[in-house]
Design a protein around this motif. Sequence first.
Motif, PDB file in Angstrom:
ATOM      1  N   ALA A  63       0.743  -1.162   0.179  1.00  0.00           N
ATOM      2  CA  ALA A  63      -0.105   0.081   0.168  1.00  0.00           C
ATOM      3  C   ALA A  63       0.864   1.350   0.119  1.00  0.00           C
ATOM      4  O   ALA A  63       0.611   2.158  -0.675  1.00  0.00           O
ATOM      5  CB  ALA A  63      -0.884   0.099   1.101  1.00  0.00           C
ATOM      6  N   GLY A  64       2.065   1.261   0.657  1.00  0.00           N
ATOM      7  CA  GLY A  64       2.769   2.366   0.863  1.00  0.00           C
ATOM      8  C   GLY A  64       3.495   2.608  -0.389  1.00  0.00           C
ATOM      9  O   GLY A  64       3.510   3.809  -0.809  1.00  0.00           O
ATOM     10  N   ALA A  65       3.832   1.438  -1.266  1.00  0.00           N
ATOM     11  CA  ALA A  65       4.477   1.784  -2.671  1.00  0.00           C
ATOM     12  C   ALA A  65       3.343   2.547  -3.629  1.00  0.00           C
ATOM     13  O   ALA A  65       3.529   3.222  -4.487  1.00  0.00           O
ATOM     14  CB  ALA A  65       4.597   0.380  -3.196  1.00  0.00           C
ATOM     15  N   LEU A  66       2.036   1.740  -3.538  1.00  0.00           N
ATOM     16  CA  LEU A  66       1.018   2.316  -4.267  1.00  0.00           C
ATOM     17  C   LEU A  66       0.730   3.969  -3.994  1.00  0.00           C
ATOM     18  O   LEU A  66       0.551   4.823  -4.975  1.00  0.00           O
ATOM     19  CB  LEU A  66      -0.295   1.519  -4.065  1.00  0.00           C
ATOM     20  CG  LEU A  66      -0.390   0.242  -4.527  1.00  0.00           C
ATOM     21  CD1 LEU A  66      -1.476  -0.467  -4.065  1.00  0.00           C
ATOM     22  CD2 LEU A  66       0.074   0.100  -6.092  1.00  0.00           C
ATOM     23  N   ALA A  67       0.848   4.290  -2.856  1.00  0.00           N
ATOM     24  CA  ALA A  67       0.647   5.550  -2.445  1.00  0.00           C
ATOM     25  C   ALA A  67       1.663   6.599  -2.839  1.00  0.00           C
ATOM     26  O   ALA A  67       1.215   7.670  -3.539  1.00  0.00           O
ATOM     27  CB  ALA A  67       0.678   5.774  -0.765  1.00  0.00           C
ATOM     28  N   ARG A  69       3.375   6.107  -5.593  1.00  0.00           N
ATOM     29  CA  ARG A  69       2.873   6.062  -7.033  1.00  0.00           C
ATOM     30  C   ARG A  69       1.853   6.876  -7.558  1.00  0.00           C
ATOM     31  O   ARG A  69       2.005   7.704  -8.793  1.00  0.00           O
ATOM     32  CB  ARG A  69       3.007   4.505  -7.734  1.00  0.00           C
ATOM     33  CG  ARG A  69       2.920   4.447  -9.134  1.00  0.00           C
ATOM     34  CD  ARG A  69       3.014   2.895  -9.688  1.00  0.00           C
ATOM     35  NE  ARG A  69       4.220   2.185  -9.228  1.00  0.00           N
ATOM     36  CZ  ARG A  69       5.458   2.232  -9.849  1.00  0.00           C
ATOM     37  NH1 ARG A  69       5.353   3.095 -11.246  1.00  0.00           N
ATOM     38  NH2 ARG A  69       6.168   1.652  -9.453  1.00  0.00           N
ATOM     39  N   PHE A  70       0.570   6.586  -6.911  1.00  0.00           N
ATOM     40  CA  PHE A  70      -0.728   7.105  -7.312  1.00  0.00           C
ATOM     41  C   PHE A  70      -0.947   8.559  -6.624  1.00  0.00           C
ATOM     42  O   PHE A  70      -2.140   9.004  -6.987  1.00  0.00           O
ATOM     43  CB  PHE A  70      -1.784   6.126  -7.186  1.00  0.00           C
ATOM     44  CG  PHE A  70      -1.647   4.995  -8.427  1.00  0.00           C
ATOM     45  CD1 PHE A  70      -1.416   5.133  -9.468  1.00  0.00           C
ATOM     46  CD2 PHE A  70      -1.032   3.784  -7.841  1.00  0.00           C
ATOM     47  CE1 PHE A  70      -1.414   4.090 -10.404  1.00  0.00           C
ATOM     48  CE2 PHE A  70      -0.760   2.638  -8.546  1.00  0.00           C
ATOM     49  CZ  PHE A  70      -1.084   2.780  -9.875  1.00  0.00           C
ATOM     50  N   GLY A  71      -0.223   8.836  -5.426  1.00  0.00           N
ATOM     51  CA  GLY A  71      -0.552   9.905  -4.449  1.00  0.00           C
ATOM     52  C   GLY A  71      -1.385   9.488  -3.498  1.00  0.00           C
ATOM     53  O   GLY A  71      -2.308   8.858  -3.705  1.00  0.00           O
ATOM     54  N   THR A 116      -1.548   5.955   4.393  1.00  0.00           N
ATOM     55  CA  THR A 116      -1.304   7.304   3.775  1.00  0.00           C
ATOM     56  C   THR A 116      -2.025   8.216   4.827  1.00  0.00           C
ATOM     57  O   THR A 116      -1.587   9.329   4.389  1.00  0.00           O
ATOM     58  CB  THR A 116      -2.330   7.341   2.479  1.00  0.00           C
ATOM     59  OG1 THR A 116      -3.519   6.800   2.927  1.00  0.00           O
ATOM     60  CG2 THR A 116      -1.776   6.404   1.318  1.00  0.00           C
ATOM     61  N   ALA A 117      -2.712   7.918   5.910  1.00  0.00           N
ATOM     62  CA  ALA A 117      -3.250   8.861   6.731  1.00  0.00           C
ATOM     63  C   ALA A 117      -2.310   9.819   7.295  1.00  0.00           C
ATOM     64  O   ALA A 117      -2.432  11.090   7.483  1.00  0.00           O
ATOM     65  CB  ALA A 117      -4.132   8.456   7.795  1.00  0.00           C
ATOM     66  N   ARG A 188       9.866  10.080  -2.640  1.00  0.00           N
ATOM     67  CA  ARG A 188      10.172   9.500  -3.954  1.00  0.00           C
ATOM     68  C   ARG A 188       9.595   8.371  -4.080  1.00  0.00           C
ATOM     69  O   ARG A 188       9.075   7.608  -2.948  1.00  0.00           O
ATOM     70  CB  ARG A 188      11.797   9.123  -4.039  1.00  0.00           C
ATOM     71  CG  ARG A 188      12.357   7.934  -3.179  1.00  0.00           C
ATOM     72  CD  ARG A 188      13.451   7.823  -3.415  1.00  0.00           C
ATOM     73  NE  ARG A 188      14.126   6.704  -2.302  1.00  0.00           N
ATOM     74  CZ  ARG A 188      14.048   5.263  -2.546  1.00  0.00           C
ATOM     75  NH1 ARG A 188      13.382   5.082  -3.543  1.00  0.00           N
ATOM     76  NH2 ARG A 188      14.544   4.653  -1.594  1.00  0.00           N
ATOM     77  N   GLN A 189       9.222   7.778  -5.449  1.00  0.00           N
ATOM     78  CA  GLN A 189       8.496   6.494  -5.523  1.00  0.00           C
ATOM     79  C   GLN A 189       9.079   5.448  -4.776  1.00  0.00           C
ATOM     80  O   GLN A 189      10.454   5.148  -4.896  1.00  0.00           O
ATOM     81  CB  GLN A 189       8.263   6.410  -6.997  1.00  0.00           C
ATOM     82  CG  GLN A 189       7.175   7.380  -7.722  1.00  0.00           C
ATOM     83  CD  GLN A 189       6.802   6.996  -9.043  1.00  0.00           C
ATOM     84  OE1 GLN A 189       7.241   5.723  -9.416  1.00  0.00           O
ATOM     85  NE2 GLN A 189       6.159   7.621  -9.642  1.00  0.00           N
TER      86      GLN A 189
END
Length: 299
Positions: A63-67, A69-71, A116-117, A188-189
């Motif tokens: 999930a952290g990696a997705l955040a 990448r997609f914001g 993400t919170a 960074r991503q």
Amino acid sequence: MGLRDFHPAVLATALATFVSFLGIGVVDPILPSIAREMGASHFMVMFLFTSYLLVMGLANLVAGALATRFGSKNTMPLGIATVAVFAGACAFVSTIESLSILRGVWGLGNALFTTTALAIIVGVAGGCSEGAITLYEAALGFGIACGPLLGGLLGAQSWRLPFAGTSILMIITFGFVIATVSEPDTERQQGIRDVVGTFRHTGVFTNAVIGMLYTFGFFTLLAYTPLIIGLGTVQIGLVFFAWGLFEIVGSAILSPRLNQRFGMPEATSGALVVGVGLVVLLGRLSEFRFSTPDPATNH
């Protein structure tokens, strides 16, 4: 610092944090009711926690990696919406297997939110980041405490109502988040390899193992106790509400003072020793309670 001093996005995210962690314990007081109505064994009822936490734990790795990448602004509402949809769906199913699957997807949504919170709260808080983090921790603690209370009060009417109530709260929260949250400054991503790579650090690995073992023990008690404690739905909710309140006192008041006075390693070790002692004491007390014959049966 008062609530008016915080950015609206911080308040909205704190509200979402409260409701999100409320969903962890909302099912706790209604476990006996679900077992009775669905004719499910204790083993099967436990999957309502196992599926949720297992999926959430595995999803946190990506999930952290997705955040990144997609914001975070896109990832967090997606998590909230997932929780809202699948918590609501739990109110309409009739089998323990379906309920466990839906709780698993609910855990996925919670993972997308929790990763993400905090980043959003810190990113939009500006110079108030310390107060914003305290607000986040308070919201998390009150969510864990109030989940069983909500589950107990609504579950006394029907085991389906706590799920529906959580879904409605998440829908309201979704509206606040969409209206107020903007994209914070992001890192960074990152990829899954970056996340897994952190475990090469001895301190990270050690704390991860300790956290995993502690969480295992915590949820063993949280999940199984309602099935054998012999209390009503509201009573179970009040018991775990009190547990949550003491957890807030320990984390927000006692822990900082003990860390400052004795040092973090010593305070943590002492807390674990005290925790083990209390669990052993509870085990002895419960053994005495269940082994003592009911006087009414002797007449």
